[in-house]
Design a protein around this motif. Sequence first.
Motif: not given
Lengths: 261, 261
Positions: B1-6, B29-33, B170-174
Amino acid sequence: MNTLTIIKIGGNIIDDPSRLEGFLGSFAAIQGAKILVHGGGRIATQMGERLGITPHYVDGRRITDAETLELVTMVYGGLVNKQVVARLQSVGCNAIGLSGSDGGVLRGRKRPVGKLDYGFVGDLDAASVNVRLLQTLMDAGLTPVLAPLTYDGASGLLNTNADTIAQEIAKAFSQIAAVALIYCFEKGGLLLDAEDESSVISSIGERGFRELVGAGAVSGGMIPKLDNAFAAIRAGVQKVIIGRAEDLPGLISGSAGTQIQ
Amino acid sequence: MNTLTIIKIGGNIIDDPSRLEGFLGSFAAIQGAKILVHGGGRIATQMGERLGITPHYVDGRRITDAETLELVTMVYGGLVNKQVVARLQSVGCNAIGLSGSDGGVLRGRKRPVGKLDYGFVGDLDAASVNVRLLQTLMDAGLTPVLAPLTYDGASGLLNTNADTIAQEIAKAFSQIAAVALIYCFEKGGLLLDAEDESSVISSIGERGFRELVGAGAVSGGMIPKLDNAFAAIRAGVQKVIIGRAEDLPGLISGSAGTQIQ
């Protein structure tokens, strides 16, 4: 996956916190891959009364109107499902609760309008079970807990019979695993004498069952239940067992309940 | 996983079916995770009134008693969560709805009783987010949709602030991905003039924000929101954006909302 145990519980156990807790402890102890399917219970009726939702019956059958669908989504998909999952987590079973739309796990079709329009009621078959998703979850060590709601393929859910869900999941997995399907209900199994709880028939085949039906020894509600069980066996499910949720360890080991073969 | 949108949405969008539908289309429509966290909305209050549940307030703060916990489990974990998931499925987003107990995804701690006992209210930190489970689900192509309920580690759930949940995930995945955290709320972003919707500040750092606060240009509710955003940035979250759910494509591309950096 070599073996898979699928268990269905209904209102008689869901409505009784202490019996439910005992059952969930036994369920958590089952080795190997497992899936729990739960029905509704009196709690939906009670909540509906408090919300002022009037049940609609046509020819003695309850109709799932929009308001009732909202009610069962809340109660089955929310309250019951999440409480069962939290209790399983507390006894070390890594449960994950799902309704039909979650990951598209169970695709239902609105029951065709014939003499009767059942409203938001769905049926499903083995092909509409998302085996891949369930397998991914179980491979990750999770135990799926399914509410009796299927996804309509558009943007809604459908009220769906939990017995049917359990059966179709069992059929779908019978291609890739030895599946044991256990239906928990209010009796110890198929009784030779409906009045005598000790007369449980420990195992029965379709011919023996037809003879009992012919002799008038089997009562109304049991006939469709057993018909479904034989259909599952014919579709490749290895074992179908019916009995009491409290007897779960015995149902699995073969010392309690009725095994259909 | 490179990017993640929350993305976090609250009552102002959940309560409005047509705006919710538009938002969910943009979200799909958001691309990626991606992960969606939703709050509650007026529907819980309305349902509570119909059920005859009297809200309890102490010092102006709503207390989550046992009855209210049951209500929010039904409404947030059942009705809202499953409706959002079904709508996302219908626009091609393979969503899976989760409350905190599902797979032990979010572990909360009952808020300590100080001057006030909030009842069944939980807080969480980044360490109590089950990153591995969320990652397994996203690796399988699923989009987690989280209800504002955490698991208490025993057999229950806790009512938990959706902003906090989004922030701690968000913090956990950063640590392992470039995370964009988007808070949708009722305004277009941080306004230079609270009365003028066109005065959105497109980007702001902590120093600039402190100056605005010092000058009395920022109103009450915005201060904790921005404080949380700066805390997330300090913890390694790459971008935090606040704005209107309807502007989602612009919030992502940078042409709408306020980017906190």
